[in-house]
Design an enzyme around this catalytic site. Structure first.
Site, short mmCIF file in Angstrom:
data_model
loop_
_atom_site.label_atom_id
_atom_site.label_comp_id
_atom_site.label_asym_id
_atom_site.label_seq_id
_atom_site.Cartn_x
_atom_site.Cartn_y
_atom_site.Cartn_z
N THR A 22 0.82 -1.22 0.00
CA THR A 22 0.00 0.00 0.00
C THR A 22 0.85 1.27 0.00
O THR A 22 0.48 2.26 -0.62
CB THR A 22 -0.90 0.00 1.27
OG1 THR A 22 -1.74 -1.15 1.19
CG2 THR A 22 -1.76 1.23 1.36
N ASP A 99 0.50 -7.29 4.74
CA ASP A 99 -0.19 -8.58 4.92
C ASP A 99 0.75 -9.74 5.21
O ASP A 99 0.45 -10.59 6.04
CB ASP A 99 -1.05 -8.90 3.68
CG ASP A 99 -2.25 -7.97 3.56
OD1 ASP A 99 -2.52 -7.24 4.53
OD2 ASP A 99 -2.92 -8.00 2.51
N1 ASP Z 1 -2.64 -5.80 0.72
C1 ASP Z 1 -1.55 -4.90 1.02
C2 ASP Z 1 -0.25 -5.70 0.97
O1 ASP Z 1 0.02 -6.44 1.87
C3 ASP Z 1 -1.76 -4.30 2.36
C4 ASP Z 1 -0.66 -3.37 2.80
O2 ASP Z 1 0.28 -3.07 2.12
O3 ASP Z 1 -0.75 -2.89 3.92
O4 ASP Z 1 0.46 -5.58 0.01
#
Ligand code: ASP
Length: 353
Positions: A22, A99
């Protein structure tokens, strides 16, 4: 980043490895969904980075990923990037989705043996270009920690760590605990290595001491034939038998109750005994977030001990999986794996005397 005469003296060189997540995503104006952006552009737009007394180079994954797509091959790629730049850089900051960050941090802690430089993983819950982002502070403090040295010139934190929301955690002790709050990580069985408030306060007595006379040894071999299963009231014999008959399976992380307890079912003892005698390594990790496994405390734990199940002590599930993959990549002897699972290799478990 290039250095001009007006800029602070860069005392350390840091390699920023952007894998995705993110932190580096932007809104696609057409679809409204978050997608990875070119991180070089984002770094250029972060004026704060120029005030850090460290020179920062960026290595971007050719295709930045959501960390749900992380895998052992990509862990190997990260280790390769670190090993290639090891002599050139004083520290490494890895931008990674939250994640699976705890899995990656755990794996890297075993793959980078005798690590003598900081490797700090960070990310954010909101993309870095958003007004309320947590990414700016996470990134800047991570770079500062990766560049920090003791008066004798050795790095302050020569470990694989996760820095998030004011806390520096040992990577192989960390767990993602929150999918929304800025405090996304915790380390229930080991205190933070540093707290970042107005000052960054390092807890030196908790930080590992590598052997500076030996080189860092990168390891690439991983064998992912591991499975995790969680006990629950009513678990069926057929399900467990089916799982244990998985072709190629070499180890199991069994998530038990409380201090490492299981139902006192003769079938469970028998099934686990059979698996054990076929060379499958079974590690007992509690379903509780905090506290260790103590199999001798209740008869439900004793049954597992009798069936050859090994204590995972106070390990996280993420770390037990990564350690098993690493050991399985290096030996085909289940006894050697059992021996090493009962020994801390890089601060990942606490064994009470
Ligand atoms: N789905 C994202 C990832 O793990 C969540 C994040 O970056 O916080 O890449």
């Amino acid at each position: 980043m290039k250095q001009t005469n007006n800029e602070p003296r860069r005392t350390a060189r840091i390699l920023l490895i952007y894998t995705g997540g993110t932190i580096g995503m932007g809104l696609n104006p057409r679809t409204g969904a978050l997608e990875p952006l070119d991180f070089n552009e984002l770094v250029a737009r972060l004026p704060e980075l120029h005030d850090i007394p460290a020179g920062v180079d960026v290595h971007q994954f050719p295709q930045p990923i959501d960390s749900s797509d992380m895998n052992p091959q990509l862990w190997g790629r990260i280790v390769e990037i670190i090993a290639d730049g090891y002599d050139h850089y004083d520290g490494f900051v890895i931008l990674h989705g939250t994640d699976t960050m705890a899995f990656t941090a755990s794996a890297l802690s075993f793959m980078l043996e005798n690590l003598t430089k900081p490797v700090i993983l960070t990310g954010s819950q909101l993309p870095i270009h958003q007004l309320r982002t947590d990414g700016r502070e996470n990134l800047i403090t991570s770079i500062e920690i990766a560049a920090a040295r003791k008066p004798d010139g050795t790095p302050r934190v020569p470990e694989v760590c996760i820095y998030f929301s004011g806390k520096l955690l040992r990577g192989n002790r960390s767990t993602k605990i929150n999918s929304e709050g800025f405090n996304a990580f915790d380390s229930f069985n080991f205190p933070p290595l540093a707290d970042a408030g107005v000052k960054i306060v390092y807890h030196d007595e908790l930080i590992l001491h590598p052997d500076y006379s030996r080189p860092m040894t990168p390891h690439f071999a991983l064998d992912a034939n591991v499975v995790v299963f969680t006990l629950f009231p009513g678990i069926q014999e057929a399900t467990v038998r089916y799982l244990l008959a998985t072709p190629g399976l070499r180890s199991i992380v069994m998530r038990t109750y409380g201090s490492g307890n299981a139902p006192q079912s003769p079938w469970l003892e028998q099934v686990l005994n059979e698996a054990n005698s076929h060379g499958i390594v079974i590690i007992n990790i509690t379903q509780c977030a905090a506290g260790p496994v103590e199999m001798a405390r209740y008869s439900g734990g004793f049954l597992l001990k009798n069936a050859g199940v090994l204590s995972g002590y106070d390990s996280t599930v993420e770390c037990a999986i990564a350690k098993l993959m690493h050991l399985q990549g290096h030996t085909s002897d289940p006894e050697a794996i059992r021996r090493l699972m009962a020994r801390p290799l890089c601060g990942e478990i606490t064994i009470e005397p």
